[in-house]
Design a protein around this motif. Structure first.
Motif, PDB file in Angstrom:
ATOM      1  N   SER A  44      12.440   0.509 -12.427  1.00 19.48           N
ATOM      2  CA  SER A  44      11.862   1.469 -13.381  1.00 19.48           C
ATOM      3  C   SER A  44      12.935   2.343 -14.009  1.00 19.48           C
ATOM      4  O   SER A  44      12.900   2.625 -15.212  1.00 19.48           O
ATOM      5  N   ASP A  45      13.899   2.756 -13.200  1.00 18.44           N
ATOM      6  CA  ASP A  45      14.971   3.603 -13.706  1.00 18.44           C
ATOM      7  C   ASP A  45      15.792   2.869 -14.755  1.00 18.44           C
ATOM      8  O   ASP A  45      16.113   3.426 -15.811  1.00 18.44           O
TER       9      ASP A  45
ATOM     10  N   ARG B 136      14.878   0.497 -16.648  1.00 19.62           N
ATOM     11  CA  ARG B 136      14.095   0.218 -17.848  1.00 19.62           C
ATOM     12  C   ARG B 136      13.843   1.480 -18.657  1.00 19.62           C
ATOM     13  O   ARG B 136      13.944   1.472 -19.890  1.00 19.62           O
ATOM     14  N   HIS B 137      13.522   2.581 -17.982  1.00 20.62           N
ATOM     15  CA  HIS B 137      13.090   3.782 -18.694  1.00 20.62           C
ATOM     16  C   HIS B 137      14.066   4.952 -18.529  1.00 20.62           C
ATOM     17  O   HIS B 137      14.434   5.586 -19.515  1.00 20.62           O
ATOM     18  N   GLY B 138      14.418   5.270 -17.288  1.00 24.07           N
ATOM     19  CA  GLY B 138      15.336   6.372 -17.031  1.00 24.07           C
ATOM     20  C   GLY B 138      14.764   7.739 -17.358  1.00 24.07           C
ATOM     21  O   GLY B 138      14.055   7.925 -18.344  1.00 24.07           O
ATOM     22  N   GLY B 139      15.018   8.707 -16.513  1.00 23.81           N
ATOM     23  CA  GLY B 139      14.745  10.103 -16.817  1.00 23.81           C
ATOM     24  C   GLY B 139      13.303  10.536 -16.839  1.00 23.81           C
ATOM     25  O   GLY B 139      13.014  11.712 -17.034  1.00 23.81           O
ATOM     26  N   ARG B 140      12.364   9.631 -16.654  1.00 28.17           N
ATOM     27  CA  ARG B 140      10.945   9.986 -16.765  1.00 28.17           C
ATOM     28  C   ARG B 140      10.510  10.823 -15.555  1.00 28.17           C
ATOM     29  O   ARG B 140      10.895  10.542 -14.421  1.00 28.17           O
ATOM     30  N   LEU B 141       9.669  11.797 -15.824  1.00 25.78           N
ATOM     31  CA  LEU B 141       9.155  12.641 -14.748  1.00 25.78           C
ATOM     32  C   LEU B 141       8.355  11.812 -13.748  1.00 25.78           C
ATOM     33  O   LEU B 141       8.399  12.066 -12.543  1.00 25.78           O
ATOM     34  N   GLY B 142       7.644  10.799 -14.244  1.00 27.82           N
ATOM     35  CA  GLY B 142       6.862   9.955 -13.354  1.00 27.82           C
ATOM     36  C   GLY B 142       7.719   9.226 -12.336  1.00 27.82           C
ATOM     37  O   GLY B 142       7.315   9.055 -11.178  1.00 27.82           O
ATOM     38  N   ILE B 143       8.919   8.780 -12.751  1.00 27.66           N
ATOM     39  CA  ILE B 143       9.831   8.114 -11.818  1.00 27.66           C
ATOM     40  C   ILE B 143      10.301   9.106 -10.764  1.00 27.66           C
ATOM     41  O   ILE B 143      10.357   8.793  -9.566  1.00 27.66           O
ATOM     42  N   GLU B 144      10.644  10.306 -11.210  1.00 36.42           N
ATOM     43  CA  GLU B 144      11.082  11.346 -10.270  1.00 36.42           C
ATOM     44  C   GLU B 144       9.997  11.646  -9.241  1.00 36.42           C
ATOM     45  O   GLU B 144      10.262  11.704  -8.029  1.00 36.42           O
ATOM     46  N   GLN B 145       8.763  11.817  -9.716  1.00 35.79           N
ATOM     47  CA  GLN B 145       7.670  12.159  -8.811  1.00 35.79           C
ATOM     48  C   GLN B 145       7.362  11.013  -7.844  1.00 35.79           C
ATOM     49  O   GLN B 145       7.098  11.234  -6.657  1.00 35.79           O
TER      50      GLN B 145
ATOM     51  N   SER C 177      17.107   8.970  -5.746  1.00 37.46           N
ATOM     52  CA  SER C 177      16.575   8.427  -7.001  1.00 37.46           C
ATOM     53  C   SER C 177      15.779   9.481  -7.759  1.00 37.46           C
ATOM     54  O   SER C 177      15.819   9.541  -8.992  1.00 37.46           O
ATOM     55  N   ALA C 178      15.041  10.322  -7.024  1.00 33.62           N
ATOM     56  CA  ALA C 178      14.359  11.444  -7.673  1.00 33.62           C
ATOM     57  C   ALA C 178      15.387  12.376  -8.308  1.00 33.62           C
ATOM     58  O   ALA C 178      15.201  12.883  -9.423  1.00 33.62           O
ATOM     59  N   MET C 179      16.474  12.598  -7.584  1.00 31.45           N
ATOM     60  CA  MET C 179      17.568  13.425  -8.104  1.00 31.45           C
ATOM     61  C   MET C 179      18.136  12.817  -9.383  1.00 31.45           C
ATOM     62  O   MET C 179      18.332  13.524 -10.385  1.00 31.45           O
ATOM     63  N   TRP C 180      18.372  11.497  -9.369  1.00 31.22           N
ATOM     64  CA  TRP C 180      18.957  10.848 -10.545  1.00 31.22           C
ATOM     65  C   TRP C 180      18.007  10.907 -11.738  1.00 31.22           C
ATOM     66  O   TRP C 180      18.438  11.159 -12.869  1.00 31.22           O
ATOM     67  N   ALA C 181      16.715  10.673 -11.503  1.00 33.58           N
ATOM     68  CA  ALA C 181      15.750  10.755 -12.600  1.00 33.58           C
ATOM     69  C   ALA C 181      15.727  12.153 -13.203  1.00 33.58           C
ATOM     70  O   ALA C 181      15.625  12.320 -14.426  1.00 33.58           O
TER      71      ALA C 181
ATOM     72  N   LEU D  71      28.399  -2.791 -24.384  1.00 34.31           N
ATOM     73  CA  LEU D  71      27.187  -3.389 -24.924  1.00 34.31           C
ATOM     74  C   LEU D  71      27.228  -4.916 -24.852  1.00 34.31           C
ATOM     75  O   LEU D  71      26.193  -5.567 -24.669  1.00 34.31           O
ATOM     76  N   ALA D  72      28.425  -5.482 -24.971  1.00 35.12           N
ATOM     77  CA  ALA D  72      28.552  -6.941 -24.895  1.00 35.12           C
ATOM     78  C   ALA D  72      28.298  -7.453 -23.484  1.00 35.12           C
ATOM     79  O   ALA D  72      27.836  -8.590 -23.305  1.00 35.12           O
ATOM     80  N   ALA D  73      28.591  -6.621 -22.480  1.00 40.97           N
ATOM     81  CA  ALA D  73      28.505  -7.075 -21.088  1.00 40.97           C
ATOM     82  C   ALA D  73      27.245  -6.601 -20.361  1.00 40.97           C
ATOM     83  O   ALA D  73      26.986  -7.040 -19.238  1.00 40.97           O
ATOM     84  N   LEU D  74      26.454  -5.719 -20.958  1.00 42.69           N
ATOM     85  CA  LEU D  74      25.278  -5.176 -20.272  1.00 42.69           C
ATOM     86  C   LEU D  74      24.291  -6.270 -19.905  1.00 42.69           C
ATOM     87  O   LEU D  74      23.976  -7.150 -20.711  1.00 42.69           O
ATOM     88  N   ARG D  75      23.776  -6.178 -18.685  1.00 43.09           N
ATOM     89  CA  ARG D  75      22.748  -7.118 -18.257  1.00 43.09           C
ATOM     90  C   ARG D  75      21.422  -6.768 -18.934  1.00 43.09           C
ATOM     91  O   ARG D  75      21.166  -5.598 -19.247  1.00 43.09           O
ATOM     92  N   PRO D  76      20.571  -7.764 -19.177  1.00 44.50           N
ATOM     93  CA  PRO D  76      19.347  -7.541 -19.970  1.00 44.50           C
ATOM     94  C   PRO D  76      18.432  -6.441 -19.442  1.00 44.50           C
ATOM     95  O   PRO D  76      17.737  -5.788 -20.217  1.00 44.50           O
ATOM     96  N   HIS D  77      18.411  -6.241 -18.110  1.00 46.14           N
ATOM     97  CA  HIS D  77      17.475  -5.256 -17.563  1.00 46.14           C
ATOM     98  C   HIS D  77      17.938  -3.819 -17.771  1.00 46.14           C
ATOM     99  O   HIS D  77      17.171  -2.886 -17.542  1.00 46.14           O
ATOM    100  N   MET D  78      19.168  -3.615 -18.265  1.00 51.04           N
ATOM    101  CA  MET D  78      19.716  -2.260 -18.377  1.00 51.04           C
ATOM    102  C   MET D  78      19.319  -1.613 -19.710  1.00 51.04           C
ATOM    103  O   MET D  78      20.164  -1.244 -20.534  1.00 51.04           O
ATOM    104  N   GLN D  79      18.031  -1.467 -19.928  1.00 53.51           N
ATOM    105  CA  GLN D  79      17.549  -0.947 -21.208  1.00 53.51           C
ATOM    106  C   GLN D  79      17.939   0.517 -21.419  1.00 53.51           C
ATOM    107  O   GLN D  79      18.307   0.919 -22.526  1.00 53.51           O
ATOM    108  N   ARG D  80      17.823   1.302 -20.365  1.00 54.37           N
ATOM    109  CA  ARG D  80      18.218   2.708 -20.477  1.00 54.37           C
ATOM    110  C   ARG D  80      19.692   2.833 -20.824  1.00 54.37           C
ATOM    111  O   ARG D  80      20.087   3.593 -21.710  1.00 54.37           O
ATOM    112  N   SER D  81      20.549   2.078 -20.132  1.00 55.46           N
ATOM    113  CA  SER D  81      21.992   2.132 -20.379  1.00 55.46           C
ATOM    114  C   SER D  81      22.327   1.670 -21.793  1.00 55.46           C
ATOM    115  O   SER D  81      23.236   2.205 -22.435  1.00 55.46           O
ATOM    116  N   LYS D  82      21.607   0.666 -22.286  1.00 51.63           N
ATOM    117  CA  LYS D  82      21.837   0.184 -23.648  1.00 51.63           C
ATOM    118  C   LYS D  82      21.566   1.282 -24.669  1.00 51.63           C
ATOM    119  O   LYS D  82      22.345   1.479 -25.615  1.00 51.63           O
TER     120      LYS D  82
END
Length: 427
Positions: free
Chosen positions: A142-143, A145-154, A190-194, A342-353
Motif C-alpha cells: 500500500s505504501d 502504491r499510494h504513500g503518505g495516506r492517513l489510512g495507511i498510517e492508521q 510503517s505508521a511513522m513512515w506514512a 525513473l528508468a530503473a524504478l520497478r513497476p510497483h513503485m508508483q509513489r516513488s515515480k
C-alpha cells in the motif's frame, strides 16, 4: 488547540473508586503483564489524561488501560490521532481493532480482519508470526502504491497494537515473543513512515518513540536500522539537518551495516541527502560516491527483510541523489539522477515515480528549461498531484517559480491551462 477535559474517564474513575494514583498503579501492573516491564505512570500521568493534555495514550499503555477497565479507549473519552473530538462516532480502522482488545485478564483476543479468537491457553507460535508478517507485506505494498495516506498510517498503527495484544493472548517461547515485538516495531515504523510521507510530523515523532521502544524489546538490528534511518529522514524533511545526521548516524553505527553492504549503502545515501539539505557540497558528493561503492559490493540476492528488498536498489539510490543535488541547486546533476531513477524504478513503485517525476520537473525548471519542465510536470498522475502531500507541495513551488521566471510565456500559459483544467476535473 486547548485541552478538552475528559469527563468520561473521570466519571469511570469515580464510579469504580479509583484515584489518579490507584489507576496509575493498576495500569502499570497491566503493562507489566503485557510487556514484562512495569509501566511508568504516576498520578500526574492520569491527571494529564483527565485534563485532556494526553488525548491518545501510547500503544502498550492504552491496551493495559483497556484490560483494567474492560472498555475500549474511545469509550473512555480518548480520541485517536488524526480525529477531532467533535467528529462523528463512527470508528476508524484503528478503533475497530481496538474494540477487540483485552476485556479482562486471560480473556480471548479477537484480532482484526476476522482472525480467530485465541483461548487463554493458546500457544503463540510461528504461524502467528507468519500471519503478522503477511499483514506487514500488505502495508508495504500500500505504501509503495499510494504513500503518505492517513489510512495507511492508521492501519499500520492498529496492526502494531494487534501484535502487542497477541503477546498477552497465550504462552510463547522467548524467540517467538522477540519476533512479535519485531513485528509490532515494524508496523509502528510503517505508521511513522506514512506520517512522514504525509507531512504529519508530530504524529511521526510519536510513532517513532513507540517504534524505538518496541525495537529494543525485539533486539532486531534490521528494524532498529529502519526506525533510526526513518528518523533521519523525518528530521531532514523538517529541515533540522543536525538532528537528521545524528539519527542517521545511529542507524549507520549498527553492526548490521558492517556485515551487509546494502544496509551500509542506504545509510550512506540517506546521510548524503541530509548533507545536501545542509548545503555541504563536498560531503554530499563523497557520501553518494561511497553509497554507490557499497551497493556495487552488495549481494542483491541475499536474504533481507521485505521492507528493504522491496524498495532499496539502484533506482532508490539515484532518487536520494536527486534529492541531495536538487537541495544543493546542482540542477544538471539532479536531472541526470532523476532520469536514471525513473528508468530503473520497478513497476510497483508508483509513489516513488510521482516524487521523482516532480523533482525532475523542478530540476529542469532550475536550469531554465521551461517547456520540458512543464511537460514533465503534466505527466504526473492527477491522483498523486492532488493527494500526495509532498508532490502537491512541490508542485505549488513549481507553479510559483515558473510564474516568476517567465510570466506570460507560452510555457506558463500551457501550465496554467493544464492546472485550471485539472482543478475543474477534480471538483
Amino acid at each position: 488547540m486547548d485541552a478538552l477535559w475528559n469527563t468520561v474517564l473521570e466519571a469511570w474513575m469515580k464510579e469504580h473508586g479509583h484515584s489518579s494514583n490507584s489507576l496509575a498503579d493498576a495500569v502499570n501492573s497491566a503493562v507489566g503483564d503485557l510487556t514484562g516491564r512495569l509501566g511508568g505512570l504516576d498520578g500526574s500521568s492520569i491527571r494529564d489524561w483527565k485534563a485532556g493534555r494526553v488525548r491518545w495514550p501510547k500503544s502498550a499503555t492504552r491496551v493495559a488501560l483497556e484490560k483494567v477497565t474492560g472498555l475500549p479507549a474511545t469509550a473512555l473519552g480518548f480520541v485517536p490521532r488524526g480525529r477531532a473530538p467533535s467528529s462523528a462516532p463512527d470508528a476508524p480502522l484503528e478503533d475497530a481493532v481496538e474494540r477487540r482488545r483485552f476485556l479482562a485478564a486471560g480473556t480471548a483476543l479477537a484480532a482484526a480482519s476476522a482472525t480467530p479468537a485465541f483461548a487463554s491457553n493458546h500457544r503463540i507460535g510461528a504461524s502467528d508470526v507468519v500471519r503478522l508478517q503477511q499483514r506487514f507485506t500488505e502495508i508495504i505494498v500500500s505504501d509503495h502504491r499510494h504513500g503518505g495516506r492517513l489510512g495507511i498510517e492508521q492501519k499500520a498503527a492498529a496492526l502494531a497494537d494487534e501484535a502487542l495484544a497477541l503477546q498477552n493472548s497465550g504462552s510463547a517461547s522467548q524467540r517467538v515473543r522477540a519476533f512479535i515485538y519485531g513485528c509490532a516495531a515494524a508496523f509502528r515504523s510503517s505508521a511513522m513512515w506514512a506520517a512522514i510521507d504525509g507531512q504529519r510530523y508530530e504524529d511521526a515523532i510519536a510513532h517513532m518513540r513507540e517504534a524505538q521502544a518496541l525495537a529494543e524489546l525485539a533486539a532486531d538490528p534490521a528494524i532498529k536500522f529502519r526506525i533510526w534511518s526513518h528518523a533521519g529522514t523525518l528530521y531532514r524533511h523538517m529541515r533540522r539537518p543536525a538532528e537528521a545526521l545524528a539519527a542517521n548516524d545511529v542507524a549507520r553505527s549498527l553492526s548490521l551495516t558492517r556485515r551487509d553492504p546494502l544496509f551500509a549503502s542506504l545509510g550512506l545515501a540517506r546521510q548524503a541527502a541530509i548533507q545536501g539539505v545542509a548545503g555541504n557540497v563536498t560531503a554530499t558528493r563523497r557520501g553518494f560516491d561511497q553509497a554507490q561503492g557499497a551497493m556495487d559490493c552488495a549481494d542483491l540476492r541475499a536474504d533481507r527483510p521485505v521492507w528493504m528488498t522491496s524498495f532499496y536498489d539502484q533506482a532508490e539510490l539515484d532518487s536520494l541523489a536527486l534529492t541531495g543535488y536538487l537541495a544543493l541547486g546542482e540542477y544538471e546533476m539532479a536531472e541526470a539522477h532523476a532520469h536514471r531513477c525513473l528508468a530503473a524504478l520497478r513497476p510497483h513503485m508508483q509513489r516513488s515515480k510521482a516524487i521523482a517525476t516532480t523533482r525532475l520537473a523542478c530540476a529542469q525548471l532550475g536550469q531554465g528549461d521551461l517547456e520540458p519542465a512543464v511537460s514533465t510536470a503534466m505527466s504526473i498522475s492527477a491522483d498523486s498531484a492532488a493527494h500526495h502531500p509532498r508532490v502537491a507541495q512541490m508542485l505549488r513551488g513549481f507553479n510559483t517559480k515558473i510564474h516568476s521566471l517567465a510570466p506570460g510565456s507560452s510555457a506558463v500559459r500551457k501550465w496554467s491551462q493544464y492546472t485550471h483544467a485539472t482543478r475543474k476535473e477534480s471538483v
